[in-house]
Scaffold this motif. Structure first.
Motif, PDB file in Angstrom:
ATOM      1  N   LEU A  89      72.332  -5.420  28.794  1.00 35.24           N
ATOM      2  CA  LEU A  89      72.566  -4.393  29.807  1.00 35.24           C
ATOM      3  C   LEU A  89      72.295  -2.994  29.286  1.00 35.24           C
ATOM      4  CD1 LEU A  89      75.965  -5.672  31.297  1.00 35.24           C
ATOM      5  CD2 LEU A  89      73.660  -6.202  32.071  1.00 35.24           C
ATOM      6  N   SER A  90      71.890  -2.873  28.026  1.00 34.18           N
ATOM      7  CA  SER A  90      71.777  -1.549  27.406  1.00 34.18           C
ATOM      8  C   SER A  90      70.641  -0.713  27.981  1.00 34.18           C
ATOM      9  CB  SER A  90      71.586  -1.708  25.891  1.00 34.18           C
ATOM     10  OG  SER A  90      70.399  -2.436  25.608  1.00 34.18           O
ATOM     11  N   ASP A  91      69.665  -1.338  28.643  1.00 33.56           N
ATOM     12  CA  ASP A  91      68.532  -0.582  29.176  1.00 33.56           C
ATOM     13  C   ASP A  91      68.683  -0.255  30.658  1.00 33.56           C
ATOM     14  OD1 ASP A  91      66.198  -3.240  30.024  1.00 33.56           O
ATOM     15  OD2 ASP A  91      68.381  -3.245  29.874  1.00 33.56           O
ATOM     16  N   LEU A  92      69.819  -0.597  31.283  1.00 33.12           N
ATOM     17  CA  LEU A  92      70.008  -0.336  32.702  1.00 33.12           C
ATOM     18  C   LEU A  92      70.464   1.098  32.936  1.00 33.12           C
ATOM     19  CD1 LEU A  92      71.806  -3.611  33.887  1.00 33.12           C
ATOM     20  CD2 LEU A  92      69.364  -3.098  33.857  1.00 33.12           C
ATOM     21  N   THR A  93      70.213   1.573  34.137  1.00 34.62           N
ATOM     22  CA  THR A  93      70.662   2.916  34.500  1.00 34.62           C
ATOM     23  C   THR A  93      72.168   2.906  34.731  1.00 34.62           C
ATOM     24  OG1 THR A  93      70.345   2.540  36.868  1.00 34.62           O
ATOM     25  CG2 THR A  93      68.433   3.333  35.602  1.00 34.62           C
ATOM     26  N   ASP A  94      72.734   4.132  34.762  1.00 31.79           N
ATOM     27  CA  ASP A  94      74.177   4.226  34.967  1.00 31.79           C
ATOM     28  C   ASP A  94      74.567   3.710  36.344  1.00 31.79           C
ATOM     29  OD1 ASP A  94      76.733   6.743  34.980  1.00 31.79           O
ATOM     30  OD2 ASP A  94      76.643   4.905  33.820  1.00 31.79           O
ATOM     31  N   GLU A  95      73.725   3.901  37.345  1.00 28.31           N
ATOM     32  CA  GLU A  95      74.024   3.402  38.688  1.00 28.31           C
ATOM     33  C   GLU A  95      74.050   1.878  38.706  1.00 28.31           C
ATOM     34  OE1 GLU A  95      71.355   4.792  41.622  1.00 28.31           O
ATOM     35  OE2 GLU A  95      72.255   3.642  43.272  1.00 28.31           O
ATOM     36  N   GLN A  96      73.118   1.257  38.012  1.00 25.38           N
ATOM     37  CA  GLN A  96      73.113  -0.197  37.940  1.00 25.38           C
ATOM     38  C   GLN A  96      74.342  -0.724  37.200  1.00 25.38           C
ATOM     39  OE1 GLN A  96      69.277  -0.558  36.051  1.00 25.38           O
ATOM     40  NE2 GLN A  96      68.280  -1.200  37.962  1.00 25.38           N
ATOM     41  N   LEU A  97      74.755  -0.022  36.144  1.00 24.61           N
ATOM     42  CA  LEU A  97      75.943  -0.443  35.409  1.00 24.61           C
ATOM     43  C   LEU A  97      77.198  -0.291  36.255  1.00 24.61           C
ATOM     44  CD1 LEU A  97      75.186   1.071  31.893  1.00 24.61           C
ATOM     45  CD2 LEU A  97      75.158  -1.337  32.521  1.00 24.61           C
ATOM     46  N   ARG A  98      77.271   0.774  37.067  1.00 21.51           N
ATOM     47  CA  ARG A  98      78.428   0.939  37.947  1.00 21.51           C
ATOM     48  C   ARG A  98      78.506  -0.198  38.969  1.00 21.51           C
ATOM     49  NH1 ARG A  98      76.961   6.551  37.853  1.00 21.51           N
ATOM     50  NH2 ARG A  98      75.865   6.292  39.861  1.00 21.51           N
ATOM     51  N   THR A  99      77.361  -0.613  39.477  1.00 14.97           N
ATOM     52  CA  THR A  99      77.349  -1.723  40.437  1.00 14.97           C
ATOM     53  C   THR A  99      77.820  -3.020  39.784  1.00 14.97           C
ATOM     54  OG1 THR A  99      75.555  -0.705  41.693  1.00 14.97           O
ATOM     55  CG2 THR A  99      75.891  -3.069  41.982  1.00 14.97           C
ATOM     56  N   ILE A 100      77.386  -3.257  38.548  1.00 13.56           N
ATOM     57  CA  ILE A 100      77.816  -4.463  37.835  1.00 13.56           C
ATOM     58  C   ILE A 100      79.318  -4.413  37.568  1.00 13.56           C
ATOM     59  CG2 ILE A 100      77.613  -5.732  35.670  1.00 13.56           C
ATOM     60  CD1 ILE A 100      74.669  -4.997  35.612  1.00 13.56           C
ATOM     61  N   ALA A 101      79.827  -3.243  37.145  1.00 15.48           N
ATOM     62  CA  ALA A 101      81.265  -3.111  36.913  1.00 15.48           C
ATOM     63  C   ALA A 101      82.057  -3.322  38.196  1.00 15.48           C
ATOM     64  CB  ALA A 101      81.569  -1.731  36.324  1.00 15.48           C
ATOM     65  N   TRP A 102      81.510  -2.864  39.305  1.00 15.27           N
ATOM     66  CA  TRP A 102      82.159  -3.047  40.609  1.00 15.27           C
ATOM     67  C   TRP A 102      82.235  -4.531  40.973  1.00 15.27           C
ATOM     68  CZ3 TRP A 102      79.302  -4.199  45.323  1.00 15.27           C
ATOM     69  CH2 TRP A 102      80.045  -4.076  46.490  1.00 15.27           C
TER      70      TRP A 102
END
Length: 747
Positions: A89-102
């Motif tokens: 997941l280290s290459d994903l954008t912050d928006e994509q990471l927020r969606t995954i955390a959600w």
């Protein structure tokens, strides 16, 4: 020094000589860094960091990398994942990471709701209705969590024609169930929610003209038709034949079978299994049974005997059910029947009821019966939890001891009839909580996982059974049965005590269950004493009365030193008693509340005893009782097998073994016992009551003590019977065995 290529994550913080940088990508063997000053990224300053320079700085400890520093969502996922590698997941954008955390937060909250944790009073299952109710009650709180955590709201839902647009995004019940399945299949790693952009593009140079045909038929593989890869390829070829009719010979389209198989393998396994196996079996396949619950309330760590799980299992083994206790004095008809049973032996599959401690994985209770699961069998397994099992272990020839004896804090079972009624009542009397986690076996993961060990024991003997006739092949399971039913209990005890308890357990990190029990430090709740155990597991008999010779139970008077005082206080008032079918030596007499003050320290019950019957079970006491035999026959004809008699006839050796070991077995329900007592005592009163002597002249002058006599009764409209003379043949009395009429009819 070897060169170490290192790819930095998009949100890592790189510190070199006190200067902070944020990675901006990688070109070839060089990482590009942008300088950060006061949490602001300077786009004008771009510093290259080659692999050679990184290797030198790392060896000199002049560079420090803080993974995911600039992404709050990444840090939250790392905390949730509890040490799981998040490099994917280290290459994903912050928006994509927020969606995954959600998404992970949604799944975590539903898991809590399934277990009744984190304030969820209603336990939810993965049914459409439960999922929809959970989402409706949680979506506002989830949206507020997202705003409080990341400082921004979720985007609104999709604009679907004909439907009202969601003010903020939240999943449907189908979507949430898909997320849960993905997490279960992916070992609960957040990486399963990574966007699947890597599937885009024509990476294997598939002809664009056939791509639509291939994708359509490959998707058809994941359907209930259960197609084979060769079937999919045949359908693709059929469609290509139609396509090629409109093309010139030089531009014919084609695709190879290996290409079709590669795309089939890319299908998500859970989707294929949901179509081929069904949703329930697929869910069980991709949600392996774990080590069970670690906590009851989400806060307090479970300790030894805090939670005991119980269940019953039909053994994958046929055993021989035969009677080896045929007495030589039986009549001719009974002997013939015994020979028929020995010739045509009966094979059964025994039911095993097991109780296991969730924390130490030790077996703390056991019961084996050739009958179907019942509340009586479950009571026997429950009773074995609170009695000393070491005599039984020694009887089975075990070299190790069996020290697991205590009163549990709670017992978890399924909702079957074997764990209701008398079983539930016994738990209440022992002040043990009865927990029903629901129909999902994963909520009782410890006991469900344990039964796999018993299959190992079944494979040690001939006569094992299989799941279907194809798997069984030519193996004759019932004909090859070799283990006697009365020996199953002792073989199972030896296996559990000497093998299972001393085998490293994966759920304990390689520790043995016996070792885990010994190393546990918490104090155990002592088992109930003899009186309380009698009260918990005994059977209530109502409508008793105290006479001058004591309390009569099945024609036996039970006495107490203070029974005179009790009789003076209650007179002829009726009361209830509690009996133990495994020991006729004592009964508990319930003292009325207004008389208890005269018996300080006795509580609500007095122990009345019959010393001559100490240790004698009810089955042994009634062995020769003709009234009980007639009652057993009535019960058998009514379709309600009287287990007391069946155990005596078919499993006598096993009963004797249990009695020698001090581990009794409850085989009678309270309702059945009371009906039997009424029958037996009524017949006993008829036999023992005084009858008037015959009076008047003899029926016939020819009658003598050695004659039967004749009847002078004439039925209405009938003729008077002629006189019959019955001669006495010397030795004829030896041909009549009084036991034939009683035991000959064994149908």
């Amino acid at each position: 020094m070897s060169i170490q290529p290192y790819k930095l994550g998009r949100h890592d913080r790189v510190t070199i000589d006190g200067v902070h940088f944020q990675p901006a990508g990688r070109k070839g063997r060089v990482n590009l860094l942008r300088q950060v000053v006061n949490d602001a990224v300077l786009d004008t300053i771009l510093k290259p960091l080659s692999d050679e320079e990184f290797t030198h700085l790392n060896a000199s400890k002049l560079i420090r990398i803080e993974e995911g520093y600039y992404s709050l969502a990444y840090q939250l996922l790392r905390k949730r994942a509890d040490g799981t590698d998040l490099s994917d997941l280290s290459d994903l954008t912050d928006e994509q990471l927020r969606t995954i955390a959600w998404k992970v937060e949604w799944c975590t909250r539903f898991r809590h709701a399934q277990k009744g944790l984190a304030g969820h009073e209603v336990r939810r299952n993965k049914t459409p209705d439960d999922l929809a109710a959970f989402i409706a009650g949680e979506r506002e709180a989830m949206h507020q969590w997202f705003v409080d955590t990341f400082g921004k709201a979720r985007p609104p839902g999709k604009n679907i024609p004909g439907l009202r647009r969601k003010p903020y995004d939240y999943p449907s019940s189908t979507t949430l169930r898909g997320w849960l399945a993905l997490l279960d299949a992916g070992d609960h790693e957040p990486g399963v929610f990574r966007p699947r952009y890597d599937k885009c593009g024509n990476r294997h140079q598939l002809d664009p003209r056939v791509r639509g045909i291939v994708e359509k038929h490959v998707r058809g593989y994941a359907t209930g038709a259960r197609l084979k890869p060769a079937d999919v390829y045949g359908r693709v070829e059929a469609d290509l034949l139609i396509l090629n009719r409109s093309l010139t010979p030089e531009s014919q389209a084609s695709v190879s079978e290996p290409a079709i198989r590669r795309r089939i393998k890319k299908l998500q396994p859970i989707l294929v299994d949901m179509a081929h196996l069904g949703e329930k079996r697929a869910g069980l396949k991709y949600a392996p049974v774990g080590k069970g619950l670690d906590s009851l309330d989400g806060l307090t760590q479970l300790e030894r005997m805090d939670r005991v799980e119980m269940d019953d299992w039909e053994m994958d083994l046929f055993v021989v059910l035969r009677n080896k206790t045929v007495r030589s004095g039986l009549g001719r008809k009974a002997k013939d029947e015994a020979r028929r049973l020995l010739k045509n032996r009966v094979t059964v599959r025994c039911t095993v009821t097991v109780a296991i401690d969730v924390v130490t994985k030790c077996v703390v209770g056991l019961h084996v019966t050739p009958f179907a699961p019942s509340a009586a069998g479950s009571r026997s397994a429950l009773r074995s939890i609170v009695v000393d099992k070491n005599p039984l272990a020694r009887l089975a020839g075990a070299k190790s001891d069996w020290p697991m004896t205590a009163r549990p804090l709670e017992v978890a079972t399924d909702g079957g009839p074997a764990f209701r009624g008398d079983f539930h009542t016994c738990l209440g009397k022992m002040r043990v909580e009865h927990r029903l986690p629901g129909g999902d076996p994963r909520s009782r993961g410890t006991i469900e996982s344990f039964f796999r060990n018993l299959k190992t024991l079944c494979r040690m003997f001939t006569g094992q059974c299989f799941s279907n006739v194809v798997e069984r092949g030519e193996y004759q399971s019932q004909e090859l049965a070799s283990l006697l039913a009365e020996d199953v209990h002792l073989r199972l005890v030896r296996y559990l005590v000497d093998i299972y308890h001393h085998t490293p357990h994966s759920g304990l990190g390689g520790m043995r269950p016996y070792e885990a029990w010994r190393l546990a430090k918490n104090e155990l709740d002592p088992p109930p004493d003899d009186v309380n155990r009698h009260l918990a597991f005994g059977l209530a008999v109502p409508n008793r009365m105290l006479a001058a010779d004591g309390v009569t139970y099945i024609h036996t008077p039970y006495k107490h030193p203070d029974m005179g005082t009790l009789r003076a206080l209650i007179g002829e008032r009726r009361f209830g008693i509690v009996t133990d079918p495994n020991d006729m030596g004592s009964i508990l007499v319930r003292v009325p509340p207004d008389a208890r003050s005269h018996f300080p320290g006795a509580g609500a019950y007095l122990v009345f005893r019959a010393p001559d019957l100490d240790g004698v079970p009810l089955s042994e006491y009634l062995r020769e009782n003709r009234a009980m035999l007639r009652f057993a026959k009535q019960e058998r004809l009514a379709g309600n097998p009287f287990r007391l008699t069946a155990i005596r006839d078919l499993m006598k050796e096993a009963d004797d073994a249990r009695r020698r070991a001090g581990v009794p077995s409850d085989v009678v329900s309270e309702d059945q016992l009371n009906r039997m007592l009424k029958f037996v005592e009524r017949k006993g009163e008829q036999v023992t009551s005084a009858r008037p002597a015959p009076s008047g002249p003899a029926t016939s002058g020819d009658d003598a003590p050695d004659r039967f006599g004749i009847s002078i009764a004439t039925p209405p409209g009938g003729r008077r019977p002629t006189r019959q003379v019955i001669e006495i043949v010397p030795g004829a009395e030896d041909l009549t065995d009084p036991t034939d009429d009683e035991l000959g009819d064994l149908e």
